[in-house]
Motif scaffolding. Structure first.
Motif, mmCIF file in Angstrom:
data_model
loop_
_atom_site.group_PDB
_atom_site.id
_atom_site.type_symbol
_atom_site.label_atom_id
_atom_site.label_comp_id
_atom_site.label_asym_id
_atom_site.label_seq_id
_atom_site.Cartn_x
_atom_site.Cartn_y
_atom_site.Cartn_z
ATOM 1 N N VAL A 219 0.713 -1.292 0.060
ATOM 2 C CA VAL A 219 0.009 -0.019 0.022
ATOM 3 C C VAL A 219 0.785 1.373 0.075
ATOM 4 O O VAL A 219 1.719 1.595 0.737
ATOM 5 C CB VAL A 219 -0.877 -0.200 1.215
ATOM 6 N N VAL A 220 0.868 1.952 -0.725
ATOM 7 C CA VAL A 220 1.681 3.399 -0.812
ATOM 8 C C VAL A 220 0.525 4.682 -0.826
ATOM 9 O O VAL A 220 -0.312 4.806 -1.590
ATOM 10 C CB VAL A 220 2.291 3.539 -2.280
ATOM 11 N N GLU A 221 1.030 5.561 0.208
ATOM 12 C CA GLU A 221 -0.233 6.674 0.566
ATOM 13 C C GLU A 221 0.596 7.811 0.068
ATOM 14 O O GLU A 221 1.587 8.200 0.238
ATOM 15 C CB GLU A 221 -0.541 6.575 2.059
ATOM 16 N N ASP A 225 7.330 9.542 1.027
ATOM 17 C CA ASP A 225 8.244 9.980 -0.205
ATOM 18 C C ASP A 225 8.650 8.761 -0.990
ATOM 19 O O ASP A 225 8.898 7.622 -1.047
ATOM 20 C CB ASP A 225 9.924 9.831 0.635
ATOM 21 N N LEU A 226 8.055 9.294 -2.200
ATOM 22 C CA LEU A 226 7.969 8.193 -3.543
ATOM 23 C C LEU A 226 9.178 7.636 -3.973
ATOM 24 O O LEU A 226 9.316 6.687 -4.258
ATOM 25 C CB LEU A 226 6.817 8.905 -4.419
ATOM 26 N N ALA A 227 10.175 8.625 -4.072
ATOM 27 C CA ALA A 227 11.443 8.262 -4.374
ATOM 28 C C ALA A 227 12.121 7.136 -3.849
ATOM 29 O O ALA A 227 12.534 5.977 -4.272
ATOM 30 C CB ALA A 227 12.595 9.367 -4.483
ATOM 31 N N VAL A 228 11.966 7.275 -2.124
ATOM 32 C CA VAL A 228 12.636 6.247 -1.252
ATOM 33 C C VAL A 228 11.568 5.091 -1.352
ATOM 34 O O VAL A 228 12.091 3.749 -1.507
ATOM 35 C CB VAL A 228 12.397 6.653 0.222
ATOM 36 N N GLU A 260 3.331 9.645 -10.415
ATOM 37 C CA GLU A 260 4.502 9.826 -9.737
ATOM 38 C C GLU A 260 5.274 8.579 -9.274
ATOM 39 O O GLU A 260 6.771 8.345 -9.509
ATOM 40 C CB GLU A 260 4.284 10.916 -8.689
ATOM 41 N N LEU A 261 4.649 7.650 -8.694
ATOM 42 C CA LEU A 261 5.311 6.362 -8.182
ATOM 43 C C LEU A 261 5.584 5.802 -9.607
ATOM 44 O O LEU A 261 7.033 5.153 -9.536
ATOM 45 C CB LEU A 261 4.291 5.554 -7.577
ATOM 46 N N GLU A 262 5.195 5.523 -10.591
ATOM 47 C CA GLU A 262 5.523 5.054 -11.910
ATOM 48 C C GLU A 262 6.839 5.433 -12.162
ATOM 49 O O GLU A 262 7.912 4.913 -12.563
ATOM 50 C CB GLU A 262 4.703 5.146 -12.975
ATOM 51 N N THR A 263 7.045 6.819 -12.265
ATOM 52 C CA THR A 263 8.136 7.551 -12.848
ATOM 53 C C THR A 263 9.384 7.140 -11.713
ATOM 54 O O THR A 263 10.457 6.862 -12.395
ATOM 55 C CB THR A 263 8.115 9.020 -12.644
ATOM 56 N N HIS A 264 9.108 7.057 -10.507
ATOM 57 C CA HIS A 264 10.320 6.759 -9.578
ATOM 58 C C HIS A 264 10.303 5.411 -9.721
ATOM 59 O O HIS A 264 11.827 4.949 -9.502
ATOM 60 C CB HIS A 264 9.631 6.989 -7.988
#
Ligand code: NAD
Length: 435
Positions: A219-221, A225-228, A260-264
């Motif tokens: 689960v990502v909320e 920090d989406l890069a980490v 944004e998560l896709e890019t990271h």
């Protein structure tokens, strides 16, 4: 010596019946011998793991040899204390009397191991079985033949054949072993075979531990920090080319996190394996063609964010992230167990929790969030073998945490002191003076 199932089981039982496996000194000596095997033969095992799974030396050391050495060292340090009888309080009506709990060895243990961490998942249970004072048969996976052969050849050089046996083989050999009476069967693998093992064990009323798999969600909320987050998910997911029982299976991206998560994630995969993961010495291969074909067929749904390339001749499948995946896509039906990572967007935490609870209980549930309220809700409203915030996969290297599943992801647990309880009988002793 014979590897016939009946002969092996009888030999190990005869050893157990002498009582010589019970003293602490016998157990510590076997653990030290196992330690010597892993340190002196580490190169042989690393080469076997490369041959079977294309594992890099770093990954094979950390995930297999080093992992098992840590398990041994932790056990060597604490075993005496773990085996001490635990005093139990006695109700007033029984007094004067003393009570205690004693850990008794069970007898002969059968360990059936899978191919994905073929050394760790054969030897870490063996650490527990020997530390608890049992004799043991190891049945390595035939799908990791080099590692299986290395264990069969080297274990007898370090551990007495009367106490530990390696029986190589596939279904017929395992079936023959399962005909015999054991005092515990420790199986790691898939749930279909888990049911076969449990049915066979029932004939002798043998207790089982089933270390199974399943789809472990992440689960990502918003606010994390989406890069980490992406770096840690990618590292956990793509090690061993995704063939890890506790690998993140799919991502539930809450709210607006998905784009944004896709890019990271694409950047994180690039940072790990470079422009062409096929050329990276750190990236593994799919165990065989059957699994390769199964995985390649999963690429047909969703939008490829990164990866997608594959080469059957080399059993190479690129680290792949898929977005816009529907709940009904084939990739969402069964455990992926390979380097394909689907992202499913969900509007809010309620939807994420409902998604998880509508499916089998996972082996691990991961979450990336800064919200204590979310952590508390996931802890209270979901059930999984483990619940881990901020770091996929590595929790199983924390020796004081139990490792095991619940429901379809398995039954029973091991590692450290939990292994002693798994491979012992907790005997109640009450002593009331006659006077
Ligand atoms: P596998 O095919 O190597 O099978 C595991 C063992 O079962 C092997 O030793 C094999 O010889 C034996 N076996 C296979 N068919 C049998 C039969 N019909 N009767 C008796 N024995 C039989 O491994 P696998 O099952 O493909 O492993 C992958 C699965 O294991 C995944 O679901 C994964 O999540 C799970 N797994 C769980 C853990 C854990 O610790 N919970 C660890 C690794 C893998």
């Amino acid at each position: 010596m014979s590897t016939d199932a009946g002969t092996v089981a009888a030999r190990l039982r005869a050893t157990f019946d002498t009582g010589r496996t019970k003293p602490l000194a016998w157990r510590l000596t076997r653990l030290r011998a196992l330690r010597a095997l892993l340190t002196e033969q580490s190169e042989v095992f690393l080469a076997a793991l490369r041959a079977d799974l294309g594992k890099s030396a770093t990954e094979a050391y950390h995930g297999e040899v080093g992992f098992t050495l840590n398990e041994i060292d932790h056990t060597l340090t604490h075993l005496e204390e773990w085996l001490r009888p635990r005093p139990a309080a006695v109700p007033g009506a029984f007094l004067p009397a003393e009570a205690r709990v004693v850990r008794d060895p069970l007898g002969v243990v059968l360990v059936i191991a899978p191919w994905n961490y073929p050394l760790q998942l054969a030897l870490a249970p063996l650490v527990g079985a020997l530390a608890a004072g049992n004799t043991a048969v190891i049945k390595p996976s035939e799908l990791a033949p080099a590692t299986s052969a290395a264990m069969a050849r080297l274990l007898p050089r370090y551990l007495d054949r009367e106490a530990v046996a390696v029986v190589e083989g596939a279904v017929p050999e395992t079936t023959a072993l399962l005909e015999e009476r054991f005092d515990h069967i420790f199986y790691t693998g898939n749930g279909t075979v888990g049911r076969i093992v449990m049915a066979a064990a029932a004939r002798h009323l043998t207790p089982v531990t089933l270390e199974l798999g399943g789809k472990s969600p992440v689960v990502v909320e918003p606010g994390a920090d989406l890069a980490v987050t992406a770096q840690r998910i990618a590292r956990g997911k793509f090690q061993n080319a995704g063939q890890t029982c506790v690998a993140p299976d799919y991502i539930l991206a809450v709210g607006d996190t998905a784009p944004e998560l896709e890019t990271h994630l694409a950047a994180a995969v690039h940072a790990l394996y470079g422009d062409d993961p096929a050329l990276s010495p750190e990236y593994g291969r799919i165990v065989n063609e059957r699994h390769f074909d199964r995985l390649a067929a999963l690429l047909e749904d969703g939008r490829v964010v990164t990866g997608g390339g594959h080469d059957r001749a080399n059993r190479y499948l690129a680290p792949t992230v898929l977005a816009d995946v529907s709940e009904n896509a084939p990739v969402m039906q069964a455990e992926i167990f390979g380097p394909v990572l689907p992202i499913i967007a969900v509007p809010d935490l309620d939807a994420a929790i409902a998604f998880i609870n509508n499916r089998d209980k996972p082996l691990a549930l991961y979450a990336f969030t800064e919200s204590e309220r979310t952590k508390q809700r996931l802890a209270e409203e979901t059930s999984s073998g483990a619940l881990v915030f901020g770091l996929p996969v590595s929790y199983l290297a924390v020796p004081e945490l139990p490792f095991g599943g619940v429901g379809e992801s398995g039954m029973g647990r091991y590692h450290g002191e939990y292994s002693i309880d798994t491979f012992s009988h907790l005997k109640a002793v009450l002593d009331k003076p006659l006077g």
